[in-house]
Enzyme design. Structure first.
Site, PDB file in Angstrom:
ATOM      1  N   HIS A 179       0.805  -1.218   0.000  1.00 33.33           N
ATOM      2  CA  HIS A 179       0.000   0.000   0.000  1.00 33.33           C
ATOM      3  C   HIS A 179       0.838   1.268   0.000  1.00 33.33           C
ATOM      4  O   HIS A 179       0.301   2.357  -0.201  1.00 33.33           O
ATOM      5  CB  HIS A 179      -0.931  -0.006   1.219  1.00 33.33           C
ATOM      6  N   ASP A 407       3.791   9.530  -1.331  1.00 32.20           N
ATOM      7  CA  ASP A 407       2.586   8.837  -0.878  1.00 32.20           C
ATOM      8  C   ASP A 407       2.253   7.746  -1.874  1.00 32.20           C
ATOM      9  O   ASP A 407       2.295   7.969  -3.088  1.00 32.20           O
ATOM     10  CB  ASP A 407       1.416   9.818  -0.773  1.00 32.20           C
TER      11      ASP A 407
END
Length: 521
Positions: A179, A407
């Site tokens: 993730h 991110d």
């Protein structure tokens, strides 16, 4: 490997108290949160995370199991059924929380995988704890998985699980999804245990990443460290006759013995976009959004930042740009307000303690310099909010600032687009967030370039309504068409040939057979 051999190996990890499941999720945290009321009575409620939402249909249709840490150091929680999902708590001791979770996962891997924005710490005892915990998670998955089952492992805390599980259960199909970003080899190579982690991940059949660049970084690490052949999205991994990964040789690019094919590619995660839009259309949520604007004095422009309090999120850069715009008079205090939601995160880790102090000092200085008796420059909120309140904040905000320094995806950007059914609002989005690959009509920015960030904020403030509408409409189309159901199905589609070849259940067919699945096709 024959079915008989697989069944014989499976009984090696059997336990009479454990049921068997065709689908097993292995994640650091459970999909439920433990809640203790004022009388000391404990209960469970569904976690609000995106992963839980993404996998809920699969768990419901397959009646699968979820292995995860319940949080804290409570070690006497028995497995239980929760709305059709078998919950298998994995306890962690206080020392393991400190060394495996706070240490290796969040003070070694997290900063390393986020381009060394903060310096990683390397401690051998942390690595030992990481290996021990990963071993326990893998053993529990081996106990719960039926013959030919599918096991989907999630995130950087459990990168060794696929390799360990492959050794125990070569009959199962294994997926892994990362993730967070996967760093370039020049950064990844700093990790003393770099090869062990690569081998652990290669135990999976399909390895998913948020961005194509992350998958490319992983493939380059495989080539540099193991010299395995990687072409396109596939990696050829040497195995023994049972399909277990062998040590291989760095000097042998084309192994002469048996091999496995591992897929490594990007599957950008998303949100339940329709659920966010439905919530935004509810009158009570719209009333709350109007109330928020009123409480702020109905300024011309409301800006919003929503982040975990983390050094990767670029909160300091955002505040610096905003403060300079006020100081230069390009923004007038009576016309603008910034809401910064910074939910608590890893507050026992020293780096995070320092970050909180720095941000709160910056907020205090800006408010002291520019605030008035009736109006603060920044409303700083250091706690989390339920989804309904967040949707109201999105509706109230004219501009959302996502200035992450690095991110994997950043779902806040997608949530804002899903909520704005009125096709209004402006998204300022860091080019270093995975969402930038999809939301190309956002105002993309390099958050390290403070002058560029300031100019982009002013472009957002001054943008005409027609242009705001064009941009938001395009972003909403992308988010609505590529929602979380599409993400989970795309990953299961990649796993499907492996499931069928091992005599397992085709989970994609199960999920797509449920009522309403065609709506996401």
């Amino acid at each position: 490997m024959s079915v008989d051999a697989a069944e014989g190996l499976m009984t090696e990890h059997d336990h009479p108290d454990h049921p068997r499941f065709d689908f097993v999720v292995v994640a650091n945290r459970l999909p439920v949160d433990r809640v203790v009321d004022g009388d000391g009575n404990a209960s469970w409620r569904t976690s609000p995370g995106g992963l839980v939402t993404a996998l809920e249909p699969v768990m419901r249709e397959t009646e699968g199991a979820w292995i995860g840490w319940p949080g804290g150091t409570v070690n006497d929680i028995e497995p239980f059924d929760y709305n059709g999902t078998w919950i298998e708590p994995m306890p962690l001791s206080a020392q393991e929380v400190e060394e495996y979770y706070e240490g290796f996962s969040n003070d070694t891997l997290w900063p390393l995988y986020h381009d060394v924005i903060a310096p990683p710490s390397y401690h051998r005892e942390w690595w030992d704890s990481y290996r021990t915990v990963n071993q326990r998670f893998a053993e529990r998955a081996a106990q719960l998985a039926a013959h030919g089952a599918t096991v989907w492992v999630h995130d950087y805390q459990l990168q060794l699980v696929p390799g360990i599980l492959r050794e125990m259960r070569p009959d199962v199909t294994i997926g892994f999804f990362n993730h967070i970003p996967f760093p370039a080899y020049g950064i990844y190579s700093q990790l003393p245990w770099r090869t062990q982690i690569i081998r652990g991940l290669l135990g999976a059949d399909v390895i998913g990443f948020q961005r194509a660049a992350d998958a490319g970084n992983f493939q380059r690490a495989v080539r540099r460290l193991l010299s395995y052949e990687a072409s396109g999205t596939t990696i050829t991994v040497p195995t023994d006759e049972d399909g277990k990964v062998t040590s291989g040789s760095r000097n042998t690019k084309r192994p002469s013995g048996p091999t496995r094919t591992v897929v490594a590619r990007h599957y950008p995660i998303s949100i339940d976009a329709l659920a966010y839009e439905r919530l935004a259309r509810e009158p009570r949520v719209q009333e709350r959004a109007a109330q928020i604007r009123s409480e702020l004095g109905n300024p011309r422009t409301i800006m919003l930042g929503v982040d975990r309090l983390d050094y990767t999120k670029g909160i300091r850069h955002r505040l610096k740009a905003y403060g300079e715009l006020l100081a230069e008079g390009r923004l007038q205090i009576e016309d603008v307000s910034l809401i910064q939601v910074a939910s608590p995160s890893r507050e026992r880790v020293e780096t995070y303690k320092q970050l909180r102090d720095e941000i709160e000092l910056t907020v205090g200085r800006i408010n002291g310099d520019f605030g008035t008796i009736g109006h603060s420059a920044i409303s700083y909120l250091h706690h989390g909010y339920p989804r309904e309140e967040m949707v109201a904040l999105f509706l109230a905000a004219d501009i959302v600032l996502v200035t992450a320094l690095r991110d994997g995806m950043n779902l806040v950007a997608k949530e804002y687009a899903a909520v704005r059914y009125d096709n209004d609002g402006v998204l300022v989005l860091s080019e270093f967030a995975g969402a930038a690959d999809e939301l190309k009509r956002a105002l993309l920015v390099n958050p390290h370039d403070i002058e560029g960030l300031k100019d982009t904020i002013m472009t957002a403030v001054e943008m005409p309504r027609a242009e705001r509408s064009r941009r938001m409409r395009a972003m909403r189309k992308r988010v609505m068409e590529h929602d979380v159901a599409v993400w989970s199905r795309s990953f299961l589609r990649e796993l499907s040939p492996y499931q069928l070849s091992r005599g397992g259940t085709d989970l994609l067919a199960v999920v797509e057979a449920r009522p309403g699945a065609a709506d996401h096709a």
